[in-house]
Design a protein around this motif. Sequence first.
Motif, mmCIF file in Angstrom:
data_model
loop_
_atom_site.group_PDB
_atom_site.id
_atom_site.type_symbol
_atom_site.label_atom_id
_atom_site.label_comp_id
_atom_site.label_asym_id
_atom_site.label_seq_id
_atom_site.Cartn_x
_atom_site.Cartn_y
_atom_site.Cartn_z
ATOM 1 N N ARG A 89 -9.209 11.590 -3.170
ATOM 2 C CA ARG A 89 -7.981 11.418 -3.955
ATOM 3 C C ARG A 89 -6.762 11.262 -3.058
ATOM 4 N N SER A 111 0.793 -1.235 0.000
ATOM 5 C CA SER A 111 0.000 0.000 0.000
ATOM 6 C C SER A 111 0.824 1.282 0.000
ATOM 7 N N TRP A 158 -13.319 9.908 -7.736
ATOM 8 C CA TRP A 158 -12.051 9.500 -7.148
ATOM 9 C C TRP A 158 -10.958 10.564 -7.304
ATOM 10 N N ARG A 201 -6.724 10.316 0.132
ATOM 11 C CA ARG A 201 -6.814 9.080 0.910
ATOM 12 C C ARG A 201 -6.403 7.866 0.077
ATOM 13 N N ALA A 202 -6.727 7.885 -1.219
ATOM 14 C CA ALA A 202 -6.393 6.764 -2.102
ATOM 15 C C ALA A 202 -4.971 6.875 -2.657
ATOM 16 N N TRP A 204 -3.499 -1.172 -5.467
ATOM 17 C CA TRP A 204 -4.160 -1.953 -6.524
ATOM 18 C C TRP A 204 -3.162 -2.342 -7.598
ATOM 19 N N HIS A 220 -16.198 1.470 -1.811
ATOM 20 C CA HIS A 220 -14.953 1.868 -1.168
ATOM 21 C C HIS A 220 -13.699 1.384 -1.886
ATOM 22 N N SER A 221 -13.753 0.319 -2.646
ATOM 23 C CA SER A 221 -12.563 -0.172 -3.343
ATOM 24 C C SER A 221 -12.138 0.844 -4.398
ATOM 25 N N ILE A 222 -10.840 0.977 -4.601
ATOM 26 C CA ILE A 222 -10.291 1.976 -5.508
ATOM 27 C C ILE A 222 -10.912 1.879 -6.905
ATOM 28 N N ARG A 251 -8.466 0.674 -0.812
ATOM 29 C CA ARG A 251 -8.727 1.975 -1.414
ATOM 30 C C ARG A 251 -7.480 2.569 -2.052
ATOM 31 N N SER A 252 -6.325 1.962 -1.838
ATOM 32 C CA SER A 252 -5.058 2.520 -2.301
ATOM 33 C C SER A 252 -4.859 2.292 -3.799
ATOM 34 N N TYR A 253 -4.626 3.381 -4.526
ATOM 35 C CA TYR A 253 -4.335 3.287 -5.963
ATOM 36 C C TYR A 253 -3.010 2.578 -6.218
#
Length: 386
Positions: free
Chosen positions: A169, A79, A163, A171-172, A357, A118-120, A352-354
Amino acid sequence: MRRHQLHPADTNGESVLATGLGAELSARLFESLQRSGQRLNAEQYVRGLLTLPGRKTLRNIAAQFDGVAAQQRVHHFISTSPWDWMPLRRDLADYARQTLMPDAWVMRPTVIPKSGLHSIGVGQHYLPDVGRLVNGQQAVGTWLASGQAALPVDWRLRLPERWLESPLRQRANIPDGAMPGTLEECVGEAVTEVAAAGNPPHCPVVVDADGVDGVALVRRLSTLGIQSLVRVHPDTQLRLDRTALPKYGDGERAAGELTTSLTRLRQRVNPGDSRTTASVIPVVAASSSRGASLLLIRRWSPAGLPDERLWLTPVGTSSLASVLALTRLPDIVARDFAAVSERVGMRDFAGRSYPGWHRHITLACIAHLVAVLGPGDTPRSTRGRR
């Protein structure tokens, strides 16, 4: 480069990449990870993707390790650790091109349904095949595919507008350069990455995406010197190429109508099989009667039923038999996504992390490679299928 034998991970706690091909694979694919601890984390994560039952979420993979500190290390590695996933993807593609001997790059979108928001990247996406909106992530995968197996080597995640707004933005951890993109823009980014892999790439490009401007994409790939086969919508307006078909009219007509009405232009797919045919029609873009000549292609079953997919390819770039073989590759991709990618957790990242993912899905691509290559030269996913 010779092919190698690659075994799925064992379950006795040893590194999945400890011996044999594993040592070579680790050296080739994890070279860009500068610290030994990062390489170990990557190996452990791949092992979890290959061996854990059920969903391969970050939480479930971290739970396989004893101790809170070890679990936190895995979370940090995926993450928030600063390692770049793109060098791993490029090394994976280079390795696969030498070991799998692929016939083409295949670009194909997929939607990953999610129950929440909630998922990215989650948003509402319309699926033409089912005729409705689906809540989930949409990503464009770039695959290396042959008639036997397919391997994902790159992914582009579409980001809905919400997003890109604060504070979501931040937070992700979505980078400043990331923009909300259409499906066509994601495909364009994938094409740019493939074009950067070689001048031109050694393999043709097949794009199976409903909702992109097929004519424009074929033109762009041709400009880059890349042989291509691109799916087009049945309503795409085209003109018959009068230089190849001087006895036919040149008015604008829908691609689907051309394939159904011009029965004389159907050809046998295989010399010994008179039942399976394909419409092969020289056309140009509707906007110009003198543009670059293209072939409009559509397969017909032995029962006379049309394939739902229509394709465009430049005239003269390869033999008709080779082009028709390329139309089968998206089916190989769909099969191996269901049989292999889903099994190694390609759909399972729930964070949630870009960056998370992208790192998860990069290591899932490597797990897919480990799962596909089996003893000898036979891909596991296709062994026994002819």
